[in-house]
Design a protein around this motif. Structure first.
Motif, PDB file in Angstrom:
ATOM      1  N   ILE A   1      18.323 -10.097 -78.300  1.00 23.03           N
ATOM      2  CA  ILE A   1      16.918  -9.955 -77.916  1.00 23.03           C
ATOM      3  C   ILE A   1      16.675  -8.549 -77.381  1.00 23.03           C
ATOM      4  CG2 ILE A   1      15.125 -10.741 -76.310  1.00 23.03           C
ATOM      5  CD1 ILE A   1      16.369 -13.557 -76.581  1.00 23.03           C
ATOM      6  N   ALA A   2      17.585  -8.039 -76.557  1.00 29.57           N
ATOM      7  CA  ALA A   2      17.447  -6.674 -76.037  1.00 29.57           C
ATOM      8  C   ALA A   2      17.391  -5.667 -77.188  1.00 29.57           C
ATOM      9  CB  ALA A   2      18.595  -6.345 -75.095  1.00 29.57           C
ATOM     10  N   ASP A   3      18.244  -5.840 -78.187  1.00 27.15           N
ATOM     11  CA  ASP A   3      18.231  -4.948 -79.354  1.00 27.15           C
ATOM     12  C   ASP A   3      16.892  -5.018 -80.071  1.00 27.15           C
ATOM     13  OD1 ASP A   3      20.822  -4.177 -78.800  1.00 27.15           O
ATOM     14  OD2 ASP A   3      21.725  -5.493 -80.315  1.00 27.15           O
ATOM     15  N   ARG A   4      16.369  -6.220 -80.213  1.00 23.80           N
ATOM     16  CA  ARG A   4      15.071  -6.408 -80.886  1.00 23.80           C
ATOM     17  C   ARG A   4      13.934  -5.791 -80.064  1.00 23.80           C
ATOM     18  NH1 ARG A   4      11.885  -6.131 -84.778  1.00 23.80           N
ATOM     19  NH2 ARG A   4      10.395  -7.808 -85.054  1.00 23.80           N
ATOM     20  N   LEU A   5      13.989  -5.933 -78.735  1.00 19.08           N
ATOM     21  CA  LEU A   5      12.978  -5.322 -77.868  1.00 19.08           C
ATOM     22  C   LEU A   5      12.967  -3.802 -78.043  1.00 19.08           C
ATOM     23  CD1 LEU A   5      13.533  -7.356 -74.582  1.00 19.08           C
ATOM     24  CD2 LEU A   5      11.509  -7.440 -76.027  1.00 19.08           C
ATOM     25  N   LEU A   6      14.136  -3.203 -78.095  1.00 16.76           N
ATOM     26  CA  LEU A   6      14.215  -1.754 -78.303  1.00 16.76           C
ATOM     27  C   LEU A   6      13.683  -1.365 -79.679  1.00 16.76           C
ATOM     28  CD1 LEU A   6      17.662  -0.987 -76.670  1.00 16.76           C
ATOM     29  CD2 LEU A   6      15.390  -0.403 -75.783  1.00 16.76           C
ATOM     30  N   GLU A   7      14.001  -2.166 -80.681  1.00 17.12           N
ATOM     31  CA  GLU A   7      13.539  -1.886 -82.032  1.00 17.12           C
ATOM     32  C   GLU A   7      12.007  -1.980 -82.111  1.00 17.12           C
ATOM     33  OE1 GLU A   7      13.590  -4.216 -86.264  1.00 17.12           O
ATOM     34  OE2 GLU A   7      15.424  -4.259 -85.093  1.00 17.12           O
ATOM     35  N   VAL A   8      11.439  -3.023 -81.546  1.00 18.80           N
ATOM     36  CA  VAL A   8       9.999  -3.245 -81.582  1.00 18.80           C
ATOM     37  C   VAL A   8       9.254  -2.161 -80.810  1.00 18.80           C
ATOM     38  CG1 VAL A   8       8.171  -4.773 -80.738  1.00 18.80           C
ATOM     39  CG2 VAL A   8      10.086  -5.729 -81.999  1.00 18.80           C
ATOM     40  N   SER A   9       9.788  -1.792 -79.642  1.00 17.56           N
ATOM     41  CA  SER A   9       9.084  -0.864 -78.775  1.00 17.56           C
ATOM     42  C   SER A   9       9.233   0.594 -79.187  1.00 17.56           C
ATOM     43  CB  SER A   9       9.566  -1.020 -77.327  1.00 17.56           C
ATOM     44  OG  SER A   9      10.892  -0.538 -77.195  1.00 17.56           O
ATOM     45  N   GLY A  10      10.363   0.935 -79.778  1.00 17.79           N
ATOM     46  CA  GLY A  10      10.611   2.334 -80.109  1.00 17.79           C
ATOM     47  C   GLY A  10      11.045   3.167 -78.912  1.00 17.79           C
ATOM     48  N   PHE A  11      11.299   2.518 -77.784  1.00 18.76           N
ATOM     49  CA  PHE A  11      11.720   3.250 -76.576  1.00 18.76           C
ATOM     50  C   PHE A  11      13.226   3.362 -76.536  1.00 18.76           C
ATOM     51  CE2 PHE A  11       7.471   2.151 -75.375  1.00 18.76           C
ATOM     52  CZ  PHE A  11       7.069   3.183 -74.563  1.00 18.76           C
TER      53      PHE A  11
END
Length: 106
Positions: A96-106
């Motif tokens: 989920i953390a990896d996906r959050l970074l992917e979605v956000s671009g941060f």
């Protein structure tokens, strides 16, 4: 789920950190975007882990926050500088953390 975004210049000052703690507790913030802190990202990461250890988030909430930032940019003409900004959360699975970074671009 409560989201917040704060352009908090001078976040390295203890007074600003205490203001954020009060904000987080007063409004029961789950996800916080910290913008334009004027602190190097590595120092900001360390500060966030020490001062704000209880963060939660999910992909839908982060996407909602990003949509709000996009609407703000459309109205104001201002853009988030992703090189100087971060989104924080706590205790999520690595996938989920990896996906959050992917979605956000941060």
């Amino acid at each position: 789920m409560n989201l917040s975004c704060w352009n908090i210049r001078g976040f390295n000052k203890a007074l600003k950190q205490e203001e954020m703690k009060k904000h987080l507790h007063s409004f029961y913030i789950d996800i916080m975007a910290v913008l334009e802190t004027k602190i190097r990202i590595d120092i900001l990461d360390s500060l966030m882990r020490m001062k704000f250890p209880t963060w939660r988030g999910d992909i839908t909430s982060v996407q909602h926050l990003l949509d709000c930032l996009d609407r703000f940019a459309a109205c104001s003409g201002l853009q988030v500088n992703k090189g100087k900004s971060k989104i924080y959360w706590d205790t999520v699975e690595e996938s989920i953390a990896d996906r959050l970074l992917e979605v956000s671009g941060f």
